[in-house]
Scaffold this active site. Sequence first.
Site, short mmCIF file in Angstrom:
data_model
loop_
_atom_site.label_atom_id
_atom_site.label_comp_id
_atom_site.label_asym_id
_atom_site.label_seq_id
_atom_site.Cartn_x
_atom_site.Cartn_y
_atom_site.Cartn_z
N GLY A 87 5.89 27.80 4.54
CA GLY A 87 5.29 28.00 5.85
C GLY A 87 4.93 29.42 6.20
O GLY A 87 4.18 29.64 7.14
N MET B 232 17.53 18.40 16.58
CA MET B 232 17.83 17.88 17.92
C MET B 232 19.33 17.86 18.16
O MET B 232 19.78 17.95 19.30
CB MET B 232 17.23 16.47 18.09
CG MET B 232 15.71 16.42 18.23
SD MET B 232 15.06 17.39 19.60
CE MET B 232 15.66 16.44 21.01
N SER C 19 -60.35 11.97 -5.28
CA SER C 19 -60.13 13.18 -6.08
C SER C 19 -58.65 13.38 -6.39
O SER C 19 -58.29 14.22 -7.21
CB SER C 19 -60.68 14.40 -5.36
OG SER C 19 -60.02 14.55 -4.10
N GLY C 20 -57.77 12.64 -5.71
CA GLY C 20 -56.33 12.76 -5.98
C GLY C 20 -55.59 13.58 -4.93
O GLY C 20 -54.43 13.93 -5.11
N SER D 131 -62.84 16.11 4.60
CA SER D 131 -63.40 17.26 5.34
C SER D 131 -64.54 17.93 4.58
O SER D 131 -64.37 19.04 4.08
CB SER D 131 -62.30 18.26 5.72
OG SER D 131 -61.42 18.52 4.64
#
Lengths: 302, 620
Positions: free
Chosen positions: B92, B146, B456-457, B526
Amino acid sequence: MTETYELTDLDKLEAESVHIFREVAATIERPGLLFSGGKDSVVMLHLATKAFWPAPVPFPIMHVDTGQNFDEVIEFRDKVVDKYGLRLIVASVQDDIDAGRVHEEYPGAPRNRLQTVTLLRGIRENQFGAVFGGARRDEEKARAKERVFSFRDEFGAWDPRNQRPELWSLYNGRHRKGENIRVFPLSNWTELDIWTYIRDEQIELPPLYYAHKRQVVERDSMLYAVNRFIVPGEGETVFEETVRYRTMGDATTTGCVQSSAATPEAVVEEVAAARLTERGATRGDDRISEAGMEDRKKEGYF
Amino acid sequence: MASQLLRIATAGSVDDGKSTLIGRLLYDSKAIFEDQLESVSATSQARGHAAPDLALLTDGLRAEREQGITIDVAYRYFATPKRKFIIADTPGHIQYTRNMVTGASTADAALILIDARNGVLEQSRRHAFLASLLGIPHLIMCINKMDLVDYSQDRFEEIRTEFRRFATKLEVGDLSFIPVSALAGDNVVSVSENMAWYEGTSLLHHLEDLHVASDRNLIDARFPVQYVIRPHQSTDAVLHDFRGYAGTVAGGVFRPDDDVTILPSGFSTKVKAVWGPGGTPLKEGFADQAVTLELTDQIDIARGDMICRPANRPHSAQDIDAMIAWMDERSSLTPGATYTIQHTTRSTRASIKDLEYRLDINTLHRDEAATGLALNEIGRVRLRTQQPLQFDPYRRNRETGSFILVDEATNNTVAAGMILGPSLRESNVVWHGGAVNREQRATSGLTVWLTGLSGSGKSTVAVELERRLVAAGRPAYLLDGDNLRHGLNSDLGFSAEHRAENVRRVGEVAKLMADAGVVAIVSLVSPYRADRDRARTAHEEAGLPFLEVFMDTPLEVCEERDPKGMYAKARAGEITGFTGIDDPYEAPQSPDLLLRPTDGDAAALAAVVLERIDRLEGNV
Ligand SMILES: Nc1nc2c(ncn2[C@@H]2O[C@H](COP(=O)(O)OP(=O)(O)O)[C@@H](O)[C@H]2O)c(=O)[nH]1
């Protein structure tokens, strides 16, 4: 069937071991698997065949042969090699004795300690980058801290203070030439897990693991079967007993226990109820000192 | 139902009673053998103890025995008829943060001890923080000794309240408190009569009943390919062609017939079969199972690839934010250093771009002025990896969210990492007007404009390009001219005027996407130069990169391919004004990139475009 996707503990252990085998095969050059014919190495080999199915096991197995074996174990070893089409390498302690590299204390003395030199030579000669061993963490205190991938320097030595942290299922097998990684796929298995698995998977073992009648002598409150290695001394009484072996070590120091467990089912029941560790019960060599195992591991032992 | 495995990590300050508690669990569950007990009794007697000291049972190496402390993670095993337990027993002390991180990395539950007399100490908070950092789903606080506080309920409640207040700062799924006495055995295995006020179960029962199956991520299907199995057995025809991808399922469920995507390539196929170890055919392979997947298509797949579902992919990135725990005593983490990173089954290199802060693991204070991380220190870093990693945040998946760093000189594991997520871009920019500007976005966009004749691919290259970008973790979106005519541009025909409007709209949409940080891939005939130039100008004015890619496939080739039968119709006069036949195609005079079908297949051409993007962005 419930859709909870739960694995039983053995399924989980199996999956983790399979993962380890595949990881080594994928990342480390020239692995080898240490095979003694003992139940742990048999289970380990069984897992390896499952990991690479349908391909054959992609590495050889190596037997570090003390020359003081139970005949049944050698027979069994050769049968397994045949069955899986494996490549067997035998590293013989006798060779090292003959070459003067190690010395027997007296003829017929236990050769467990001598094995380390032979093991290291076998690793060197075969240039193994990784060697699988069947050790389990539950066996012994020093082993409880062993990594799954255990780094060994060029002398094969283990440095408990300088181990690599091992997190999640990420294994670091990097090493330089001459160094190697000992890999322990059974790290998280207990003796009971091993036996339960042997039972469930119907894995064949050397017959010595199951109860049979033997001529035995009692030494240091342990039972030893009379054979060519164990010759009754003066004043020792030989008697017949129903016994079985819990480990397969050097035949001169491996004792047996009184038992009627003749089947895997019966052994599982017996192991579940056992009150002695298997090493404490039947391995004379581990009783030497409290720190026996730790010292041997530092020398390069498994 | 057969028993299930539970992995527990334990932590406590020195002398809180951790060893005693574990010894008690082992002893009372009969995991201790007589020879072990005898050896402990002998040692206890030699040291002058009256009763066997159970703490000695869990004590390992000689160095530790001599110093009387635990220095490394030790693993313990015990089982009850209900369950098998693996305890990663970690020391620890702050000096051993490394060990606790290691033990916690695989734990289902963390068991943290508090001495009832001392209450919540700095180290209790540290242990809880580490448990939460490592994502342990269940945290069990054992209030020990305890017996030394008269089994007082008030004291227990006091500690519980204080710890709860602190725990709100952490991410803890399931938090419970159990009052115990490890020494006397109260509430360890059976409920104690000394604490009738305690209504819970004993520690052991609690551990036996802990539900952990749903702690795994069963939603996001993840399969890091570990090893490729190819038997090559010429004697057996079936085996000869067998190609299996072996690995451990890191998340979710895989079933035969599932559609899957392979990353980073981005190829998709189907699962043909799922095999368990040794060739057991499975209806499904789920998280934690070691399986072998067979796929329907022969795709080039190697170790390190990630198989997932097409609609549920991990992050793919090279810039990653992570929490780091430094584990090496001989070196420290410094920004700028490079390491080997192991993540799932992939190994690549990673450099530390930035240490954002070092975390004080006791106070959770963030030190942003820190310049490095030494052994046992934890901090947040930004990494850049050589190859992209396919990952999920650690919070979501411990398998695909964790990594280790390995020192390339020593081969040592030097750090454990937990991924927070992909790095957002360095944002030391000034915020103004409340509006997000482009530099503040996680990704930067651009437009790739593919122009060329019908057939055209363009589209094939565009599809491949999109797939690769997305696979590399980059948002990309394909704007295909033909598809857009069904929606956005459904009111437009093929007159010169309508063609111009078509291009303008697509150009504007592409610009918006690029501005939003997406790679807009336009695939559009285009044909008129002026229309394309307008789109470019619109981008330039907005300060957005625009790449004009000319797919220069000769008309004869396009006509021969004629994928949609349009050329045939145009030649037959069934349609008019078809580009290349009876309407002009004005080829770009100086495109940013020119692709010819002779340069390679779609994948090769897409790679060329990717390279061009890299050059544009100054990455090469
Ligand atoms: N009275 C009392 N003493 C305890 C209890 N648990 C542990 N101890 C004692 O506290 C000391 C430290 O315990 P140990 O288990 O070695 O602590 P560790 O350092 O956390 O492993 C030993 O002397 C134990 O006997 C407890 O529940 N009650």
